[in-house]
Design an enzyme around this catalytic site. Structure first.
Site, PDB file in Angstrom:
ATOM      1  CG  HIS A  36       6.029  -6.549  -2.778  1.00 26.05           C
ATOM      2  ND1 HIS A  36       4.688  -6.725  -3.040  1.00 26.05           N
ATOM      3  CD2 HIS A  36       6.126  -5.297  -2.269  1.00 26.05           C
ATOM      4  CE1 HIS A  36       4.025  -5.643  -2.726  1.00 26.05           C
ATOM      5  NE2 HIS A  36       4.876  -4.752  -2.232  1.00 26.05           N
ATOM      6  CG  ASP A  93       5.319  -1.541  -4.105  1.00 25.62           C
ATOM      7  OD1 ASP A  93       6.093  -0.816  -4.747  1.00 25.62           O
ATOM      8  OD2 ASP A  93       5.389  -1.682  -2.884  1.00 25.62           O
ATOM      9  CG  ASP A 119       3.624  -2.732   1.326  1.00 26.31           C
ATOM     10  OD1 ASP A 119       3.573  -3.338   0.252  1.00 26.31           O
ATOM     11  OD2 ASP A 119       4.045  -1.570   1.435  1.00 26.31           O
ATOM     12  CG  HIS A 139       0.195  -1.605  -2.414  1.00 29.19           C
ATOM     13  ND1 HIS A 139       0.249  -2.843  -2.996  1.00 29.19           N
ATOM     14  CD2 HIS A 139       1.411  -1.387  -1.885  1.00 29.19           C
ATOM     15  CE1 HIS A 139       1.460  -3.346  -2.846  1.00 29.19           C
ATOM     16  NE2 HIS A 139       2.187  -2.476  -2.158  1.00 29.19           N
TER      17      HIS A 139
END
Length: 1014
Positions: free
Chosen positions: A577, A373, A263, A261
């Site tokens: 996000h 997330d 970001d 993951h």
């Protein structure tokens, strides 16, 4: 005799720490190092390679914050090293790692002299392979990213921006050398990790626990701490029977898919994410070469687009791994976006652009939406997912709920229109799993659907800051593939999991409506400028597409495909996000605000040019983009003659006169326009609002548009959270230093200036001619810290639910707190409007850039009900951005009594889509028209394939069944209902003909029409 777990554990820890790890490298040799420090921002490999490198030594400090250091690393494996099946040479590196997880500190990427990438370097993945010839010749790009630990939560840090991060070196190179690795020692380390980890998860009464501890005890008896290399094979043999015992027939199965993951921005800027992608993806490609059964799931098209642009050689290798099925594309979105804050069309375009990229670049159609997330999930999403051609949805974040655990891990999620999507929450409760026995035991223990199902998903690999899976994680998966006491672990893909889970059962439980995250409520408000910039871009993108399409269809004017695709993709990135929710470092938000301003300027120019072409030569005063819901819903693409409401005989002018007050209270002013009467007191607060019916909207004794300042000190996540205890401290800003009343340009205005600390707020209450709403404007010069500013509107209405706009519709939420679920929803999202009502009467509150809302309800002494709406205007967190929201802001609101749902939408659109004036010589008829205003035309644009076909997206907005006739004057050759990727959904001909299509829509249904124009 049974072993004592405590004694065996202590003995085992000492052996591993003192002897086993020390035996992993049997020989070491130095390497020659030289360095070049990049003066400012990172440069490509080709630029760095040409620089002059100076000698550099292990032990030297390096890396001012956010800087880059290139190292040239050279050497040869010594001739007396025995390289065989058991022993291999590798480069062992410690950049000065500080104990934080990978991705939150120094990182590196290794290149060969020809520019090809070897792999990344980070904590827990700090080795580089040595080619078979034994010669080392590498360039290392070292990133001195500051260690900003996410667990800081609230600590103010200057490290989030180069301008304040300082210039002292952050790191010291501890190790960069050749090492001869004993793979048998490494394998024993993995064996011990699994055996001990599993033993610790089982109860002391479980015979399997005793078996494992006994096996570990026997292994310690066999191995010689002073001669590990000579006894390690025997030690592994002693442990092997315990690791060969098969799992029980009833064991849960975990499908483990590699993951990272990453970001797209957070505690690092976007530019660093580009390099994180290269490090991570090169790691996993290298791991695939070693382990053909390893699968890695990658979700964000944007990240692969970066790799394609900046690292084409790596992108080509990824393409090869996609073709073999090892590198698995999932999610189908441009980035993993927030789903609370973006508008409906943005939510659609995430999938349109993401799935298009995967199809065009790899020939792969993704079948799931992958949002591990994200901070809550809009109830519009199931329909959008299915219309995109996807079947499944996965998230993990909902396990972070503070109060209520979701009742199932695998279920149908039903959206506001009735569409259902097969959904899974991995019970391993992390998207960064290491596949440790503890994590796997947690997944089996917490899985809520035993009996009906037997399989769950586990994304594993270092994430958030990237890194991805490691060889140790793959080893752990292999050892627990079929192991007594453990769930079975199968390396696989999300599709394999979803197909297996769906095949297990015919009936599933259903969760209906939004999936509200009981955490991170502050992200609805933090970083107002970022949120305002996004909303402005969404409006301008709609306009740019509408007017450019109209000019293309009616005038044959070229459509700006490339420009709008580029702007859309940047806008979608900025909806990531941790960007749009306001939870990133200062650097990220500074860049986002600059991007928003630049892109808005480009879009304004596109709109101006299209409108100018449509209006033609002349001086006639024309108007486009009426804010009327009726016109917006019925027609798209019209330019008409200007007609001012103030000049209409049916719209009398406004008056403002003194108000003596009530019951001897303070006086003020009465604002009237023939349709509304508004009383504003001497402090500039609204005491009364009546529409033409005479019904009072304001609760007795209350003041509307009251600004209330709360202490806002979350327990944990500063920019993310708004905790319930903020309500225990409140200061009403109910006095004004200056108040004035006047009529300006035909509008009645009361302006009040308020100050608190170093903050100044100019609050304006106004009533315009012909308006059915009172307008409220806040001009705020904000200089608070850890404060929340609420705009409070107490209403005399008995509302048992509030209705809020969301993407492609609206959502009802209870105003009571009957259940813990209701109580936890004390701050929620609304887009452009919220409406509260009782039978026969309702009040709407619209906004231009506010998302966080709260509603409370109290019974008065007179038996009536006061329902209060709180709109969260501004916050002031200091982590991760110490200067979050400081400075000047302007926000607008409208309060409309006696409002229907259509009236509420009209007020929201009026604030969002202002009138545009243009001078020209001709009016333009609407390009597309819908006979029912409740069936709104959301989007008018050309087809994505650039064929010249016309795309029209509509949706039912009222929540009821509707029939409409969609008309266009374009020269239509064919028309079809299509999915979001503009592919036919129904081969049956549409009713009504080509230019007049009859549509029947269920509540909140989205329909996309494709018109062939040639």
């Amino acid at each position: 005799m049974h072993s004592d777990p405590r004694r065996t554990g202590d003995r085992l820890t000492r052996f591993v720490d003192e002897s086993l790890r020390a035996s992993l490298h049997t020989r070491t040799a130095p390497l020659a190092l030289a360095s070049w420090e990049v003066p400012d921002e990172p440069v490509p490999f080709g630029v760095a390679q040409r620089q002059r490198f100076e000698p550099f030594a292990v032990g030297s400090p390096w890396g001012r914050p956010w800087s880059t250091l290139w190292l040239r690393v050279q050497g040869t494996v010594p001739g007396d090293w025995a390289i065989d099946e058991r022993h291999s040479a590798e480069v062992s590196i410690d950049l000065g790692f500080d104990g934080l997880a990978p991705g939150f500190q120094a990182e590196g990427l290794a290149f060969r002299p020809d520019g090809t990438i070897v792999k990344g370097v980070s904590p827990r993945n700090s080795h580089l392979p040595v080619d078979s010839g034994g010669v080392v010749d590498l360039f290392l790009e070292l990133a001195a990213n500051p260690g900003i630990p996410p667990e800081s939560h609230w600590r103010t840090t200057p490290l989030g921006d180069k301008a304040t991060a300082g210039s002292e070196p952050l790191y010291r190179l501890r190790r960069l050398e050749l090492a001869l690795v004993d793979r048998e020692v490494w394998n024993l380390l993995q064996d011990i990790g699994v055996a001990r980890g599993l033993a610790e998860q089982l109860s002391a009464e479980d015979p399997r626990s005793a078996q494992l501890w006994t096996a570990l005890d026997r292994m310690l008896d066999v191995v010689d701490p002073d001669s590990v290399g000579a006894t390690v094979t025997a030690a592994r043999a002693a442990l092997a029977p315990a690791l060969a015992a098969p799992a029980a027939a009833s064991a849960h199965t975990v499908v483990a898919t590699g993951h990272a993951h990453i970001d797209s921005a957070w505690l690092w800027p976007v530019r660093e994410t580009v390099r994180k992608c290269a490090r991570t993806f090169s790691n996993v490609v290298a791991l695939m070469d070693e382990h053909p059964d390893f699968r890695f799931s990658c979700s964000s098209a944007q990240q692969l687009a970066w790799v394609k642009e900046s690292y084409p050689e790596l992108f080509a290798r990824i393409r090869e791994k996609v073709a073999t099925g090892q590198f698995v594309l999932v999610g189908g979105q441009w980035v993993e976006p927030d789903t609370n804050l973006p508008g409906g069309e943005s939510t659609v375009r995430q999938l349109v652009h993401g799935k298009r990229f995967f199809l065009e670049e790899f020939g792969v159609e993704t079948t799931e939406v992958w949002l591990p997330d994200t901070f809550g999930y809009t109830a519009s999403l199931p329909q959008i997912i299915r219309l995109s051609g996807s079947d499944w949805f996965m998230t993990q974040k909902i396990s972070w709920n503070q109060s209520n655990a979701m009742p199932h891990h695998t279920f149908w999620w039903e959206g506001i229109d009735g569409t259902r999507v097969f959904t899974h929450f991995p019970p391993i409760d992390t998207y960064n799993a290491e596949l440790s026995p503890a994590e796997l035991a947690h997944a089996q223990r917490t899985y809520r659907d035993h009996g009906a199902g037997s399989v769950s998903l586990a994304p594993f690999g270092w994430g958030d800051g990237g890194g991805g899976p490691t060889r140790e994680m793959v080893a752990s998966a292999h050892r627990q593939a079929d192991l007594d006491g453990s769930p079975r672990v199968r390396l696989g893909t999300p599709r394999e999991f979803f197909e297996a889970a769906r095949a297990e059962r015919d009936e599933l439980p259903v969760w209906s409506g939004e999936m509200y995250l009981e955490l991170h409520r502050g992200t609805l408000t933090s970083q107002l400028r970022t949120k305002q910039g996004n909303r402005r871009l969404e409006r301008l993108l709609r306009e740019a597409e509408l007017w450019s399409t109209t000019a293309s269809v009616t005038l044959g004017r070229p459509y700006p495909y490339d420009e709008l695709e580029r702007i859309w993709r940047r806008t979608l990135l900025l909806q990531f996000h941790d960007i749009l929710p306001g939870s990133s470092i200062a650097w990220v938000h500074r860049e986002a605000e600059a991007d928003h301003a630049r892109l808005a300027g480009e879009l304004e120019e596109i709109v101006r040019a299209a409108l100018g072409a449509l209006a033609g030569e002349g001086e006639q005063r024309l108007v486009a983009n009426s804010a009327s819901v009726a016109l917006e819903g019925v027609a798209a693409g019209a330019i008409a003659s200007w007609s001012s409401p103030s000049s209409s005989p049916a719209s009398p002018g406004v008056t403002i006169r003194p108000w003596p007050g009530e019951s001897g209270g303070p006086g003020g002013w009465i604002l009237e326009n023939g349709r509304m009467r508004v009383a504003v007191d001497a402090d500039g607060l609204v005491r009364s609002v009546c529409d033409a019916s005479g019904r009072e909207a304001v609760a007795p004794g209350e003041r509307v548009a009251l600004l209330r300042l709360h202490r806002d000190v979350p327990d944990k996540w500063d920019a993310w959270d708004l905790d319930r205890h903020y309500r225990t401290s409140a200061v009403d800003l109910d006095t004004a230093e200056e108040v004035s009343a006047s009529v300006r340009d035909g509008v009645a205005v009361v302006e009040a200036t308020r100050r608190v600390g170093a903050t100044t707020i100019v609050q304006t209450i106004s009533l315009g001619p012909g308006r059915d709403a009172v307008d409220i404007t806040l001009d705020v010069d904000w200089h608070e810290r850890h404060k929340l500013l609420k705009l409070v509107i107490p209403l005399d209405v008995h509302a048992d639910r509030s209705t809020s706009e969301i993407q492609f519709g609206h959502l009802d939420r209870p105003t009571h707190t009957n259940t813990s679920w209701d109580e936890a929803r004390f701050e929620f999202v609304a887009h452009r409007w919220i409406r509260l009502g009782e039978e026969g009467y309702a009040i709407a509150i619209a906004n231009d850039s506010t998302f966080g809302h709260s509603v409370t309800r109290d019974t008065r002494a007179d038996g009536g009900t006061t329902t209060s709406v709180g709109l969260s205007v501004l916050r002031a967190p200091t982590f991760p951005d110490p200067e979050s929201d400081q400075g000047r802001h302007t926000l607008r609101f409208a309060l409309r009594p006696g409002a229907s749902l259509a009236d509420a939408a009209e007020e929201g659109h009026r604030l969002d889509r202002a009138l545009r004036e243009v001078a020209g010589g001709r009016e333009i008829a609407p390009l597309v028209r819908s006979s029912d205003p409740a069936v709104r035309i959301e989007t008018v644009k050309p087809a994505e394939d650039r064929s010249g076909d016309l795309i029209v997206r509509l949706f039912e907005s009222s929540g009821g069944r509707r029939s409409t006739v969609v008309e266009t004057d374009a020269a239509v050759q064919r028309v079809q209902v299509v999915d979001l990727l503009e592919r036919p959904l129904d081969a049956q001909p549409l009713d009504g003909g080509l230019n007049r299509v009859n549509l029947q829509l269920r509540p909140f249904q989205i329909i996309t029409l494709r018109y062939g124009l040639s």
